[in-house]
Motif scaffolding. Structure first.
Motif, PDB file in Angstrom:
ATOM      1  N   ARG A 122      24.634 -73.096  35.026  1.00 60.07           N
ATOM      2  CA  ARG A 122      23.990 -74.411  34.884  1.00 60.07           C
ATOM      3  C   ARG A 122      24.127 -75.226  36.156  1.00 60.07           C
ATOM      4  O   ARG A 122      23.185 -75.921  36.579  1.00 60.07           O
ATOM      5  CB  ARG A 122      24.604 -75.177  33.704  1.00 60.07           C
ATOM      6  N   LEU A 157      24.183 -84.378  33.243  1.00 64.16           N
ATOM      7  CA  LEU A 157      23.226 -83.578  32.471  1.00 64.16           C
ATOM      8  C   LEU A 157      23.707 -82.165  32.163  1.00 64.16           C
ATOM      9  O   LEU A 157      23.034 -81.438  31.429  1.00 64.16           O
ATOM     10  CB  LEU A 157      21.892 -83.497  33.232  1.00 64.16           C
ATOM     11  N   HIS A 159      25.981 -80.911  30.256  1.00 64.08           N
ATOM     12  CA  HIS A 159      26.248 -80.562  28.860  1.00 64.08           C
ATOM     13  C   HIS A 159      25.006 -80.749  27.984  1.00 64.08           C
ATOM     14  O   HIS A 159      25.089 -80.710  26.762  1.00 64.08           O
ATOM     15  CB  HIS A 159      27.432 -81.366  28.304  1.00 64.08           C
ATOM     16  N   ARG A 160      23.852 -80.930  28.638  1.00 64.37           N
ATOM     17  CA  ARG A 160      22.546 -81.029  27.991  1.00 64.37           C
ATOM     18  C   ARG A 160      22.468 -82.184  26.974  1.00 64.37           C
ATOM     19  O   ARG A 160      22.134 -81.974  25.799  1.00 64.37           O
ATOM     20  CB  ARG A 160      22.181 -79.706  27.312  1.00 64.37           C
ATOM     21  N   ARG A 162      20.956 -85.549  25.083  1.00 66.68           N
ATOM     22  CA  ARG A 162      19.605 -85.992  24.749  1.00 66.68           C
ATOM     23  C   ARG A 162      19.363 -87.430  25.181  1.00 66.68           C
ATOM     24  O   ARG A 162      18.230 -87.886  25.249  1.00 66.68           O
ATOM     25  CB  ARG A 162      19.371 -85.874  23.223  1.00 66.68           C
ATOM     26  N   SER A 192      11.679 -83.129  30.019  1.00 63.32           N
ATOM     27  CA  SER A 192      12.730 -82.697  29.091  1.00 63.32           C
ATOM     28  C   SER A 192      12.838 -83.555  27.846  1.00 63.32           C
ATOM     29  O   SER A 192      13.664 -83.271  26.979  1.00 63.32           O
ATOM     30  CB  SER A 192      14.088 -82.683  29.811  1.00 63.32           C
ATOM     31  N   VAL A 194      14.157 -86.324  27.438  1.00 63.88           N
ATOM     32  CA  VAL A 194      15.402 -87.081  27.354  1.00 63.88           C
ATOM     33  C   VAL A 194      15.054 -88.565  27.203  1.00 63.88           C
ATOM     34  O   VAL A 194      14.044 -89.030  27.724  1.00 63.88           O
ATOM     35  CB  VAL A 194      16.250 -86.858  28.623  1.00 63.88           C
TER      36      VAL A 194
END
Length: 253
Positions: A122, A157, A159-160, A162, A192, A194
């Protein structure tokens, strides 16, 4: 920009937030919702309550009244799950200046329990996406302010999350770096989905937002598009300034 009425539930839902310090109100009944693929600008002068709101949304403090949910998880009763859905870039840098970019980012992924094999992949992908793939081994202290901000965005970002909270993230940046960071976040929102809350005192930074929330004296004085805000406050000292001591308009009836 103005978005149609959202069809999905909010990713962040803050309702009727109140907070006082030593008996002095800092927030009085502030509500905010963030939806997928939406960038909301949080504008206000010094002392308006922006910092207090950010402290509540990031779990640093609890509201005296009201509630906050992130991805449906209550911040008070399920804090760890709620916080896992958030990425944050604070006004003050939170990087260790004496560690490398890679070491800073690995420390963050360790805190979120990501296996090193996943984390390294990542990190490499995110740095490349920011044009920083050649900076992984660089010591943070040697980087420019704009590059440090990009690294902090990468970290937020990994840890992905939202929901992304940007707390006066362009303070101290030159105009070019500021616009680059804005463009990067705007692209992230679009591609994405977000949800972003962008706190600022700079009028020029609200242009890329889908919606604007204007705080004054701990209350919401305006919510809507930037064009409507400008039309409503045309000629007021709040307009056209990029000074940190942004003057607030008279309260909206």
């Amino acid at each position: 920009m103005n978005l149609p009425a959202p069809l999905s539930p909010p990713l962040l839902d803050a309702r009727d937030l109140h907070k006082s310090y030593a008996g002095k109100p800092a927030l009085q009944g502030v509500s905010l919702q963030l939806f997928p693929g939406e960038m909301v600008a949080l504008l206000g002068p010094n002392g308006s309550g922006k910092s207090t709101l950010m402290q509540l949304l990031t779990g640093l403090f609890s509201p005296d009244r009201g509630h906050i949910e992130v991805l449906g998880c209550n911040m008070r009763t399920h804090a760890s799950r709620a916080l896992a859905g958030l990425g944050v870039v604070f006004q003050q840098t939170a990087l260790d200046l004496d560690l490398s970019v890679q070491a800073n980012l690995l420390f963050h992924t360790d805190l979120h329990g990501l296996p090193r094999s996943v984390a390294r992949g990542r990190i490499a992908e995110a740095l490349a996406g920011m044009g920083l793939d050649d900076q992984a081994g660089a010591v943070v202290r040697s980087l420019s302010g704009g590059t440090r901000r990009k690294v902090e965005l990468v970290r937020a970002l990994l840890h992905r999350p939202r929901v992304l909270l940007m707390d006066e993230a362009t303070v101290g940046l030159d105009p070019g770096s500021r616009q680059q960071l804005l463009g990067t976040v705007r692209k992230l929102v679009t591609e994405s989905q977000v949800a972003v809350l962008w706190a600022t005192h700079l009028m020029e930074e609200i242009e890329v937002a889908d919606r604007l929330l204007f705080l004054q004296a701990g209350t919401v004085r305006f919510e809507g598009g930037s064009d409507a805000f400008k039309a409503q406050f045309a000629g007021d000292p709040v307009m056209g300034t990029s000074d940190a001591s942004l003057k607030a308009p008279a309260p909206v009836p």
